[in-house]
Design an enzyme around this catalytic site. Structure first.
Site, PDB file in Angstrom:
ATOM      1  N   CYS A  65     109.264 139.212  65.995  1.00 21.72           N
ATOM      2  CA  CYS A  65     110.061 138.911  64.796  1.00 21.72           C
ATOM      3  C   CYS A  65     111.237 139.875  64.683  1.00 21.72           C
ATOM      4  O   CYS A  65     111.078 141.089  64.854  1.00 21.72           O
ATOM      5  CB  CYS A  65     109.187 138.996  63.559  1.00 21.72           C
ATOM      6  N   CYS A  85     110.136 144.495  57.486  1.00 15.16           N
ATOM      7  CA  CYS A  85     109.336 143.609  56.638  1.00 15.16           C
ATOM      8  C   CYS A  85     107.939 144.196  56.469  1.00 15.16           C
ATOM      9  O   CYS A  85     107.382 144.770  57.405  1.00 15.16           O
ATOM     10  CB  CYS A  85     109.253 142.217  57.259  1.00 15.16           C
ATOM     11  N   GLN A 120      91.366 129.524  52.715  1.00 16.07           N
ATOM     12  CA  GLN A 120      91.688 130.515  53.745  1.00 16.07           C
ATOM     13  C   GLN A 120      93.038 130.198  54.401  1.00 16.07           C
ATOM     14  O   GLN A 120      93.339 129.041  54.696  1.00 16.07           O
ATOM     15  CB  GLN A 120      90.602 130.546  54.821  1.00 16.07           C
ATOM     16  N   ASP A 132      81.062 134.923  49.059  1.00 14.70           N
ATOM     17  CA  ASP A 132      82.404 135.139  49.618  1.00 14.70           C
ATOM     18  C   ASP A 132      83.305 135.604  48.471  1.00 14.70           C
ATOM     19  O   ASP A 132      84.078 134.828  47.915  1.00 14.70           O
ATOM     20  CB  ASP A 132      82.926 133.830  50.235  1.00 14.70           C
ATOM     21  N   CYS A 179      86.572 139.777  52.926  1.00 13.78           N
ATOM     22  CA  CYS A 179      87.969 139.913  53.346  1.00 13.78           C
ATOM     23  C   CYS A 179      88.448 141.356  53.185  1.00 13.78           C
ATOM     24  O   CYS A 179      89.629 141.648  53.376  1.00 13.78           O
ATOM     25  CB  CYS A 179      88.869 138.965  52.549  1.00 13.78           C
TER      26      CYS A 179
END
Length: 370
Positions: free
Chosen positions: A6, A12, A199, A297, A324
């Site tokens: 990128c 970024c 997700q 979750d 996560c």
């Protein structure tokens, strides 16, 4: 070390690992997980087949600066926006919309805008949400957009004038097309509203759910309870391998969507309840209902102490924890151990190539049985 793919990678804040080969990224994540969970068995991280152009959701900040519209991603540790021609981890469908909006968004269109949300499905259909302080209508822009990109099937305005970093506001209006987007995963199709969690990496999500399902060796005699069930995506993915799935979530719209998605997919052994988890668990215990497996979750902040108490009270043989955030997973494991649940293994799954983030499935066994 490699040159980032990128053009904006150095400034970024989105991708932190593009300067590494993908193999090196995997080793980095594996080492971090093994260090964090040094007291546990950590399996080899499951890599992504497509480490580029995988994301199905983007949230582009928008600003007007020096009489020009700026749209892109935030600079590292800053509210300044970095513009680039494409994002190398967003899907081709999202990049096409991003490039169209960069070219066609006028000062009048951008007035009061904070973000533009885009979600795309496996089939390339997309939903767009203009998020800001005022509804600019965007009639001309929308007509041009759907003519050039006919796979855009839904456009919304979401009102947000709050003075904080929360992206979505509470009120919204459909400007064009469908109210929800059809998302595909495994052999299932679900309707997803822009407020709902899904997700961001569909291909890796399928691997993640397969790990979660295989963890407890499902059979047709098993009864599974899923906390934080949301749209029902995990429960639906295992429905054909177990006797029954009961999902519980406190958000009414999520429960309604889960029920609707079961109906759409012809699934008759998944049941979703809109109820406080403590109340739900207490009722299950009071009625002496048998639960074989608990699946949870949670969001990044992990489980509450009360939530862990509630799940443990069901006395299930296994708890499958989909995480996560490895830091809150480690914290929560300690609390489950106090309830005599023992970690069998932790399986990292790379849902977020080019970034430092990693998903994980943790299998805990009940030591209270017998």
């Amino acid at each position: 070390r490699v040159n980032p793919k990128c053009e904006a990678a150095k400034i970024c804040g989105g991708c932190q690992l593009q300067y590494r080969t993908y193999t090196s990224q995997q080793l980095f994540k594996q080492k971090n997980m093994e260090t964090l969970f040094s007291d546990y068995k950590v399996l080899d991280c499951i890599s992504a087949d497509q480490p580029w152009y995988y994301r199905n959701k983007a949230q582009f900040p928008v600003q007007i600066k020096d009489g020009k519209v700026i749209m892109g991603f935030y600079r590292k540790h800053s509210n300044d926006i970095v513009q680039n021609s494409q994002c190398c981890i967003q899907s081709p469908s999202i990049n096409e919309i991003y490039q169209f909006l960069q070219k066609n968004l006028t000062l009048e269109d951008a007035a009061g805008l904070r973000h533009i949300f885009v979600r795309s499905s496996k089939r390339g259909q997309s939903q767009i949400v203009f998020i800001g302080k005022q509804n600019n209508g965007w009639d001309a822009l929308i007509q041009k957009l759907i003519k050039e990109i006919p796979d855009v099937v839904s456009i919304f305005y979401n009102h947000n004038d709050m003075n904080n970093n929360v992206i979505l506001g509470y009120t919204f209006e459909c400007l064009y097309g469908e109210s929800e987007l059809k998302m595909q995963y495994m052999d299932l199709e679900v309707f997803v509203s822009f407020q709902s969690f899904f997700q961001v990496n569909t291909q890796q999500m399928e691997k993640l759910y397969q790990v979660a399902a295989d963890a407890f060796h499902p059979n047709k005699e098993m009864r599974v309870v899923e906390f934080y069930s949301g749209l029902g995506t995990i429960g639906m993915s295992i429905a054909d391998r177990v006797k029954e799935v009961i999902g519980v979530d406190i958000v009414p719209s999520a429960v309604e969507d889960a029920r609707k998605n079961c109906e759409i997919n012809g699934i008759k052994n998944c049941f979703y309840e809109c109820k406080d988890a403590t109340e739900f668990a207490a009722q299950m215990v009071r009625e002496k209902q048998k639960v074989d497996v608990v699946i949870v979750d949670p969001p990044r902040k992990g489980c509450t102490l009360q939530g862990i108490e509630d799940m443990s009270s069901l006395n299930a043989k296994n708890i499958v924890y989909v995480s996560c955030n490895p830091v809150t997973l480690k914290r929560d494991i300690k609390h489950f151990e106090e309830k005599r649940y023992q970690v069998q293994w932790i399986q990292p799954v790379d849902l977020f190539p080019q970034t430092i983030h990693v998903e994980a499935v943790c299998l805990l066994n009940n030591q209270n049985e017998g």
